[in-house]
Design a protein around this motif. Structure first.
Motif, PDB file in Angstrom:
ATOM      1  N   LYS A  35       0.828  -1.214   0.000  1.00  0.00           N
ATOM      2  CA  LYS A  35       0.000   0.000   0.000  1.00  0.00           C
ATOM      3  C   LYS A  35       0.857   1.257   0.000  1.00  0.00           C
ATOM      4  O   LYS A  35       0.395   2.330  -0.402  1.00  0.00           O
ATOM      5  CB  LYS A  35      -0.915  -0.002   1.224  1.00  0.00           C
ATOM      6  N   GLU A  36       2.103   1.129   0.475  1.00  0.00           N
ATOM      7  CA  GLU A  36       3.001   2.284   0.560  1.00  0.00           C
ATOM      8  C   GLU A  36       3.453   2.771  -0.814  1.00  0.00           C
ATOM      9  O   GLU A  36       3.946   3.894  -0.954  1.00  0.00           O
ATOM     10  CB  GLU A  36       4.231   1.914   1.384  1.00  0.00           C
ATOM     11  N   VAL A  37       3.289   1.951  -1.837  1.00  0.00           N
ATOM     12  CA  VAL A  37       3.740   2.323  -3.187  1.00  0.00           C
ATOM     13  C   VAL A  37       2.731   3.263  -3.832  1.00  0.00           C
ATOM     14  O   VAL A  37       1.526   3.012  -3.815  1.00  0.00           O
ATOM     15  CB  VAL A  37       3.920   1.058  -4.056  1.00  0.00           C
ATOM     16  N   ASP A  38       3.228   4.352  -4.415  1.00  0.00           N
ATOM     17  CA  ASP A  38       2.309   5.337  -5.004  1.00  0.00           C
ATOM     18  C   ASP A  38       1.876   4.944  -6.416  1.00  0.00           C
ATOM     19  O   ASP A  38       2.452   4.047  -7.038  1.00  0.00           O
ATOM     20  CB  ASP A  38       2.943   6.734  -5.015  1.00  0.00           C
ATOM     21  N   ASP A  39       0.846   5.634  -6.895  1.00  0.00           N
ATOM     22  CA  ASP A  39       0.289   5.320  -8.211  1.00  0.00           C
ATOM     23  C   ASP A  39       1.269   5.592  -9.346  1.00  0.00           C
ATOM     24  O   ASP A  39       1.236   4.909 -10.378  1.00  0.00           O
ATOM     25  CB  ASP A  39      -0.991   6.128  -8.448  1.00  0.00           C
ATOM     26  N   LEU A  40       2.149   6.585  -9.189  1.00  0.00           N
ATOM     27  CA  LEU A  40       3.110   6.891 -10.249  1.00  0.00           C
ATOM     28  C   LEU A  40       4.049   5.720 -10.488  1.00  0.00           C
ATOM     29  O   LEU A  40       4.426   5.435 -11.623  1.00  0.00           O
ATOM     30  CB  LEU A  40       3.920   8.143  -9.885  1.00  0.00           C
ATOM     31  N   THR A  41       4.410   5.026  -9.416  1.00  0.00           N
ATOM     32  CA  THR A  41       5.291   3.865  -9.553  1.00  0.00           C
ATOM     33  C   THR A  41       4.584   2.751 -10.304  1.00  0.00           C
ATOM     34  O   THR A  41       5.138   2.161 -11.242  1.00  0.00           O
ATOM     35  CB  THR A  41       5.735   3.360  -8.167  1.00  0.00           C
ATOM     36  N   ILE A  42       3.347   2.482  -9.914  1.00  0.00           N
ATOM     37  CA  ILE A  42       2.582   1.435 -10.597  1.00  0.00           C
ATOM     38  C   ILE A  42       2.347   1.815 -12.058  1.00  0.00           C
ATOM     39  O   ILE A  42       2.404   0.968 -12.948  1.00  0.00           O
ATOM     40  CB  ILE A  42       1.243   1.191  -9.875  1.00  0.00           C
ATOM     41  N   ARG A  43       2.118   3.081 -12.308  1.00  0.00           N
ATOM     42  CA  ARG A  43       1.910   3.557 -13.684  1.00  0.00           C
ATOM     43  C   ARG A  43       3.139   3.253 -14.542  1.00  0.00           C
ATOM     44  O   ARG A  43       3.009   2.860 -15.698  1.00  0.00           O
ATOM     45  CB  ARG A  43       1.634   5.065 -13.679  1.00  0.00           C
ATOM     46  N   ARG A  44       4.331   3.418 -13.982  1.00  0.00           N
ATOM     47  CA  ARG A  44       5.549   3.138 -14.737  1.00  0.00           C
ATOM     48  C   ARG A  44       5.640   1.671 -15.135  1.00  0.00           C
ATOM     49  O   ARG A  44       6.020   1.342 -16.259  1.00  0.00           O
ATOM     50  CB  ARG A  44       6.787   3.534 -13.922  1.00  0.00           C
ATOM     51  N   PHE A  45       5.278   0.789 -14.220  1.00  0.00           N
ATOM     52  CA  PHE A  45       5.330  -0.639 -14.533  1.00  0.00           C
ATOM     53  C   PHE A  45       4.265  -1.006 -15.567  1.00  0.00           C
ATOM     54  O   PHE A  45       4.501  -1.864 -16.430  1.00  0.00           O
ATOM     55  CB  PHE A  45       5.164  -1.462 -13.256  1.00  0.00           C
ATOM     56  N   LEU A  46       3.140  -0.367 -15.498  1.00  0.00           N
ATOM     57  CA  LEU A  46       2.094  -0.602 -16.501  1.00  0.00           C
ATOM     58  C   LEU A  46       2.560  -0.156 -17.890  1.00  0.00           C
ATOM     59  O   LEU A  46       2.375  -0.866 -18.881  1.00  0.00           O
ATOM     60  CB  LEU A  46       0.814   0.136 -16.119  1.00  0.00           C
ATOM     61  N   ARG A  47       3.149   1.010 -17.961  1.00  0.00           N
ATOM     62  CA  ARG A  47       3.635   1.516 -19.245  1.00  0.00           C
ATOM     63  C   ARG A  47       4.716   0.609 -19.814  1.00  0.00           C
ATOM     64  O   ARG A  47       4.789   0.394 -21.024  1.00  0.00           O
ATOM     65  CB  ARG A  47       4.177   2.932 -19.076  1.00  0.00           C
ATOM     66  N   ALA A  48       5.549   0.109 -18.933  1.00  0.00           N
ATOM     67  CA  ALA A  48       6.627  -0.781 -19.376  1.00  0.00           C
ATOM     68  C   ALA A  48       6.093  -2.066 -19.978  1.00  0.00           C
ATOM     69  O   ALA A  48       6.775  -2.715 -20.780  1.00  0.00           O
ATOM     70  CB  ALA A  48       7.552  -1.100 -18.201  1.00  0.00           C
ATOM     71  N   ARG A  49       4.877  -2.440 -19.602  1.00  0.00           N
ATOM     72  CA  ARG A  49       4.260  -3.667 -20.110  1.00  0.00           C
ATOM     73  C   ARG A  49       3.008  -3.357 -20.927  1.00  0.00           C
ATOM     74  O   ARG A  49       2.074  -4.144 -21.006  1.00  0.00           O
ATOM     75  CB  ARG A  49       3.930  -4.604 -18.948  1.00  0.00           C
ATOM     76  N   ASN A  50       3.024  -2.175 -21.574  1.00  0.00           N
ATOM     77  CA  ASN A  50       1.955  -1.784 -22.504  1.00  0.00           C
ATOM     78  C   ASN A  50       0.564  -1.917 -21.891  1.00  0.00           C
ATOM     79  O   ASN A  50      -0.384  -2.377 -22.545  1.00  0.00           O
ATOM     80  CB  ASN A  50       2.050  -2.606 -23.793  1.00  0.00           C
ATOM     81  N   LEU A  51       0.449  -1.535 -20.617  1.00  0.00           N
ATOM     82  CA  LEU A  51      -0.819  -1.513 -19.867  1.00  0.00           C
ATOM     83  C   LEU A  51      -1.416  -2.902 -19.644  1.00  0.00           C
ATOM     84  O   LEU A  51      -2.596  -3.019 -19.329  1.00  0.00           O
ATOM     85  CB  LEU A  51      -1.847  -0.598 -20.551  1.00  0.00           C
ATOM     86  N   ASP A  52      -0.588  -3.931 -19.800  1.00  0.00           N
ATOM     87  CA  ASP A  52      -1.058  -5.290 -19.527  1.00  0.00           C
ATOM     88  C   ASP A  52      -1.027  -5.515 -18.014  1.00  0.00           C
ATOM     89  O   ASP A  52       0.043  -5.501 -17.393  1.00  0.00           O
ATOM     90  CB  ASP A  52      -0.163  -6.315 -20.228  1.00  0.00           C
ATOM     91  N   ILE A  53      -2.193  -5.699 -17.408  1.00  0.00           N
ATOM     92  CA  ILE A  53      -2.305  -5.787 -15.955  1.00  0.00           C
ATOM     93  C   ILE A  53      -1.528  -6.972 -15.384  1.00  0.00           C
ATOM     94  O   ILE A  53      -0.798  -6.834 -14.402  1.00  0.00           O
ATOM     95  CB  ILE A  53      -3.794  -5.876 -15.545  1.00  0.00           C
ATOM     96  N   GLU A  54      -1.684  -8.122 -16.002  1.00  0.00           N
ATOM     97  CA  GLU A  54      -1.026  -9.327 -15.494  1.00  0.00           C
ATOM     98  C   GLU A  54       0.495  -9.205 -15.574  1.00  0.00           C
ATOM     99  O   GLU A  54       1.211  -9.511 -14.607  1.00  0.00           O
ATOM    100  CB  GLU A  54      -1.500 -10.552 -16.276  1.00  0.00           C
TER     101      GLU A  54
END
Length: 238
Positions: A35-54
């Motif tokens: 929960k301590e991780v912010d949305d910007l960090t998660i957004r970066r990982f999503l972009r790195a994987r072309n918004l693929d959630i899994e």
């Protein structure tokens, strides 16, 4: 036209926010401390994987496990990387026209040593750089290979650094300028190139010597450009 573009952007952002929420739900289900991780960090990982959630979730979980194992104290201390620090090969000063930090790496000063210590040094440097990146932005790197020779051709080290950058610092690098690359460097480049993901490949620019200053000035004001490239700033070790 502008209205349509705005609507398109808002729709894309809504999709991204939904996916950020789904990734967060998934990873927090694995470990509530995330929960301590912010949305910007998660957004970066999503972009790195072309918004693929899994795929983004798997990448993020791998990152968190690596971070806890490799950097248990939260940061790398200089006492952990003495042999790398004395090589004085990485610098950080100035910012580009977007206010993002600029790092300079002098390749001829790197020599093969302990791979584990070198990886710690890479993390030490990336953490220093990323701490200066404005939210949602990326850093610029200048890889200077003037004077580089076979004694600097640490393929294992280069692959290790590349893996750390791509796997654990996604969407942090904005552009990598490779300057003063000698012909003999291309032998190592052919070995490393297949391991570079497509997103990173698009960020790498080989710069001709005669175009060096003009190319760098496209992204960096002269007042923020290192002196060795015709700018105003002296190199400052990271």
């Amino acid at each position: 036209m502008e209205c349509k573009e705005t609507m398109k952007h808002e729709a894309e952002e809504a999709v991204t926010l939904t996916r950020i929420r789904r990734v967060r739900e998934f990873v927090e289900g694995k470990d509530p401390s995330y929960k301590e991780v912010d949305d910007l960090t998660i957004r970066r990982f999503l972009r790195a994987r072309n918004l693929d959630i899994e795929q983004a979730s798997a990448m993020f979980l791998k990152y968190m496990k690596w971070r806890r194992d490799f950097v248990p104290k939260g940061s790398i201390c200089t006492s952990e990387i003495p042999n790398q620090i004395v090589q004085n090969k990485m610098f950080l000063q100035g910012s580009d026209k977007k206010g993002c930090p600029i790092s300079v790496i002098l390749g001829y000063r790197h020599f093969q040593d302990s791979l584990k210590e070198f990886k710690r040094y890479v993390v030490y440097g990336l953490d220093k750089i990323c701490a200066k990146i404005p939210p949602g932005q990326k850093f610029i790197a200048i890889g200077d290979l003037e004077g580089w020779g076979y004694s600097n051709s640490d393929v294992r080290g280069y692959l290790g650094a590349l893996s750390i950058l791509q796997d654990y610092y996604p969407e942090r690098l904005g552009k990598m300028y490779i300057v003063h690359a000698p012909l003999i460097f291309m032998t190592v480049w052919k070995i490393v190139y297949p391991f570079i993901d497509n997103k990173t490949k698009k960020k790498i620019v080989f710069v001709e010597n005669k175009m060096l200053k003009s190319t760098l000035l496209e992204e960096i004001d002269e007042s923020q450009l290192p002196e060795i490239y015709g700018g105003k700033l002296p190199l400052v070790p990271i």
